[in-house]
Every structure is written in C-alpha cells, then in structure tokens.
Scaffold this motif. Structure first.
Motif, short mmCIF file in Angstrom:
data_model
loop_
_atom_site.label_atom_id
_atom_site.label_comp_id
_atom_site.label_asym_id
_atom_site.label_seq_id
_atom_site.Cartn_x
_atom_site.Cartn_y
_atom_site.Cartn_z
N GLU A 102 -20.09 -76.78 38.87
CA GLU A 102 -20.33 -75.21 38.93
C GLU A 102 -20.17 -74.43 37.81
O GLU A 102 -21.07 -73.47 37.35
CB GLU A 102 -19.53 -74.58 40.21
N TYR A 103 -18.98 -74.78 37.26
CA TYR A 103 -18.71 -74.20 35.94
C TYR A 103 -19.74 -74.19 34.92
O TYR A 103 -20.01 -73.30 34.02
CB TYR A 103 -17.09 -74.41 35.74
N PHE A 106 -23.00 -72.73 35.38
CA PHE A 106 -22.86 -71.15 35.27
C PHE A 106 -22.80 -70.67 33.87
O PHE A 106 -23.35 -70.02 33.24
CB PHE A 106 -21.43 -70.74 36.14
N ILE A 112 -26.77 -67.96 39.12
CA ILE A 112 -25.76 -68.32 39.83
C ILE A 112 -26.03 -69.01 41.28
O ILE A 112 -25.32 -69.89 41.78
CB ILE A 112 -24.72 -66.91 39.95
N ALA A 115 -26.46 -72.45 40.47
CA ALA A 115 -25.43 -73.05 40.01
C ALA A 115 -24.30 -73.45 40.93
O ALA A 115 -23.57 -74.39 41.21
CB ALA A 115 -24.50 -72.23 38.89
N ARG A 124 -20.35 -65.17 45.27
CA ARG A 124 -21.12 -65.31 43.90
C ARG A 124 -21.01 -64.05 43.24
O ARG A 124 -21.19 -64.05 41.99
CB ARG A 124 -22.59 -65.89 44.17
N ARG A 128 -19.71 -63.61 39.53
CA ARG A 128 -20.67 -63.02 38.42
C ARG A 128 -20.23 -61.93 38.02
O ARG A 128 -20.21 -61.49 36.67
CB ARG A 128 -21.98 -63.26 39.02
#
Ligand SMILES: [Zn+2]
Ligand SMILES: [Zn+2]
Length: 144
Positions: A102-103, A106, A112, A115, A124, A128
């Motif tokens: 995920e990181y 992103f 997002i 991701a 999310r 964000r």
C-alpha cells in the motif's frame, strides 16, 4: 524470515527443478522487490501485493533458467507507519499503519483507491488528506 525453497546448487544451468514452486511472474505490473534478509542479490519477482511467500527467479542473474525460481521465502510484512498531513479542521496529524505494498503504490503516485482498495473511503481520506472523519462530520454533519 523462513526459506521455503532453495534451488539445489547441483542442478545443471539449464535443468528445471520439478520441485520448484511456480514463478508466478506478472510482467505487466510492478514487481514486489522484497529482498530476503540474509541472502543478498535476489529480489522477489512476483507481482506487488501478492499473497503468501516471496519468490525470486533467475532472470538475467546467476546460473539457471531465466524463469526458474531460485529462492522462495516468507517474511513478516512489516507495516509502514504513515504520518498523515495535518487535519484542516483540528490541525492534528495522525499515524496509520500501511502495508508495504500500500505504502509503495501510494508514495509512487497511484490513486489511493487503487493503492488500497480494501480500505473504507473515510480511512483513505484520512491517509491522503489527514482529515478526521469525526472532524468532517462535526463541520458538515454526518455523511449519508
Ligand atoms: Zn514478494
Ligand atoms: Zn481533525
């Protein structure tokens, strides 16, 4: 870390090992690229975000068939602590644990929702923009 497969060094350069796990290559997407902790030179060649063990194929490296798995291992997916921007309402930042996949997606600019599709929208938004769901609903009323 736990090694689940290692290609026998006695095999000839062109020989496939029938006991080797499937390479599970995905050439159209980003590779996982996790590296085993104790063995240098290899990176996981499975698609980013895959489940289960990491696997590295020879590719252009080493003495073996390009698409043969040379090493498979499991590793704890150590989460990455992400510090959000300050919430525009209360000015506080938050920390959220993200998986490595995920990181990486992103921070590499992936939208997002792509991701981290498994997280709810308010979470999310927090990751964000830093906006807390409670601050948002205090300001604008609860979401429908
Ligand atoms: Zn991997
Ligand atoms: Zn807030």
């Amino acid at each position: 870390m736990h090694i689940t497969y290692r290609r026998p060094s006695t095999l000839g350069v062109r020989r496939l090992d029938p006991k080797a796990p499937d390479a599970d290559l995905d050439l159209s997407q980003m590779e996982c690229e996790s590296a085993p902790e104790s063995i240098s030179g290899w990176q996981c060649t499975r698609p980013l975000g895959h489940e289960g063990e990491h696997r590295a194929v020879f590719g252009g490296l080493g003495d073996g068939p390009a698409k043969a798995v040379v090493l498979a291992w499991t590793a704890d997916d150590v989460p990455v602590t992400h510090v959000t921007p300050a919430c525009m309402f209360c000015q506080e930042t938050s920390t959220v644990e993200l998986t490595r996949a995920e990181y990486r997606l992103f921070t590499e600019g992936e939208p997002i929702q792509d991701a981290m599709p498994n997280r709810p929208a308010p979470e999310r938004e927090l990751i964000r923009t830093g906006i807390h769901p409670t601050c948002w609903s205090d300001a604008f009323g609860p979401a429908d």
